[in-house]
Design a protein around this motif. Sequence first.
Motif, PDB file in Angstrom:
ATOM      1  N   PRO A 140      23.298 -31.089-132.591  1.00 33.95           N
ATOM      2  CA  PRO A 140      22.590 -31.173-134.212  1.00 33.95           C
ATOM      3  C   PRO A 140      22.675 -32.637-134.417  1.00 33.95           C
ATOM      4  O   PRO A 140      22.223 -32.500-135.632  1.00 33.95           O
ATOM      5  N   SER A 141      24.033 -33.582-133.559  1.00 41.02           N
ATOM      6  CA  SER A 141      23.722 -34.971-134.654  1.00 41.02           C
ATOM      7  C   SER A 141      23.348 -35.765-133.478  1.00 41.02           C
ATOM      8  O   SER A 141      22.933 -37.200-133.626  1.00 41.02           O
ATOM      9  N   LEU A 142      22.624 -34.545-132.339  1.00 33.48           N
ATOM     10  CA  LEU A 142      21.829 -35.710-131.246  1.00 33.48           C
ATOM     11  C   LEU A 142      20.020 -36.758-132.293  1.00 33.48           C
ATOM     12  O   LEU A 142      19.769 -35.911-132.425  1.00 33.48           O
ATOM     13  N   VAL A 143      20.504 -37.950-132.581  1.00 32.21           N
ATOM     14  CA  VAL A 143      18.648 -38.629-132.592  1.00 32.21           C
ATOM     15  C   VAL A 143      17.945 -38.963-131.762  1.00 32.21           C
ATOM     16  O   VAL A 143      16.960 -39.744-131.463  1.00 32.21           O
ATOM     17  N   ALA A 186      17.034 -32.834-134.418  1.00 28.55           N
ATOM     18  CA  ALA A 186      17.822 -34.265-134.512  1.00 28.55           C
ATOM     19  C   ALA A 186      16.944 -35.388-134.367  1.00 28.55           C
ATOM     20  O   ALA A 186      16.761 -36.096-134.856  1.00 28.55           O
ATOM     21  N   LEU A 187      16.062 -34.937-133.359  1.00 30.09           N
ATOM     22  CA  LEU A 187      15.940 -36.189-132.266  1.00 30.09           C
ATOM     23  C   LEU A 187      14.782 -36.545-133.132  1.00 30.09           C
ATOM     24  O   LEU A 187      13.909 -36.870-134.196  1.00 30.09           O
ATOM     25  N   THR A 188      14.777 -38.318-133.704  1.00 33.46           N
ATOM     26  CA  THR A 188      14.070 -39.737-133.996  1.00 33.46           C
ATOM     27  C   THR A 188      13.556 -40.263-133.030  1.00 33.46           C
ATOM     28  O   THR A 188      12.232 -40.880-133.638  1.00 33.46           O
ATOM     29  N   SER A 189      14.017 -40.177-131.394  1.00 36.67           N
ATOM     30  CA  SER A 189      13.187 -41.248-130.324  1.00 36.67           C
ATOM     31  C   SER A 189      13.656 -40.927-129.441  1.00 36.67           C
ATOM     32  O   SER A 189      14.632 -39.968-129.667  1.00 36.67           O
ATOM     33  N   LEU A 190      12.380 -40.251-128.657  1.00 36.82           N
ATOM     34  CA  LEU A 190      12.619 -39.543-127.262  1.00 36.82           C
ATOM     35  C   LEU A 190      11.912 -40.467-126.378  1.00 36.82           C
ATOM     36  O   LEU A 190      10.785 -40.814-126.824  1.00 36.82           O
TER      37      LEU A 190
END
Length: 260
Positions: A180-183, A203-207
Amino acid sequence: MRQLAADGAPLPDPASAALSTLCRNLRSLSLVACPSLSGKGIAFLSKGCPRLTELALGGGGGGRASWSEKDLLPLAPRLRSLRLARRPALRDAELRELLSKSSRLKKFVLSAAPRVTDEGLTPEFRGGGGGGGGEAGTEEAEKEEGAEAEAEVKATTTTTTTATKKKKKKKTPPNQPFLPSLVSLSIPCCTGIRGHALPLLTALTSLELLGCSGVTARAAATAALSLTKLKELVLPPGVKASEIPVGAAGSHLVTLAVFH
């Protein structure tokens, strides 16, 4: 000392023990390609460096390290950043177990792990992607729980409430968030990944999918559409930026930055 990068340095158990004694305030540690690093050495660091929240480990270096992802389990609950480099033998079950205990993880980098598939990035009760388990496993577990409860009721009438509580305790909510905290997720050269699991990491903002040749344009576009917090997307090989629906009016895709 709060930060240490000793990539490539020989690190036998006595050296790991000394490091854990002398650097108890370490918060960030990088030991990529350290020959002779062992599971015992990692245990020394786990116990001796209680403030450690950022860790980088990996293969290479010419020597033979003897540790596995299982050795990281005691560290997992407190890690905020984890990098695992050059892990050709890593399999889904090992990665899943590690990630399931990493509820505070914000940044994860996994590179050159060709045996890892989407199953390694999903909780065990989920199916899809060819790994088995999922709904069938959940249904089977429920049947077993029902049988257990019935047996207890037959044994004594006073155990009905206990059996019900037990049943509720064992069930895993189907929509419980995973990581749940992985961004930030970077999985360069993980060729076994197909991209089916990516929409679950909400929760991802960068992939970053650099070198992930198994991820198709459709899978990348689905991830971009599903991950509503995504701001940056690095495309896999063979996928063009024009195949990602950026700029869609009224959606998060208006601000999505896509890179090759």
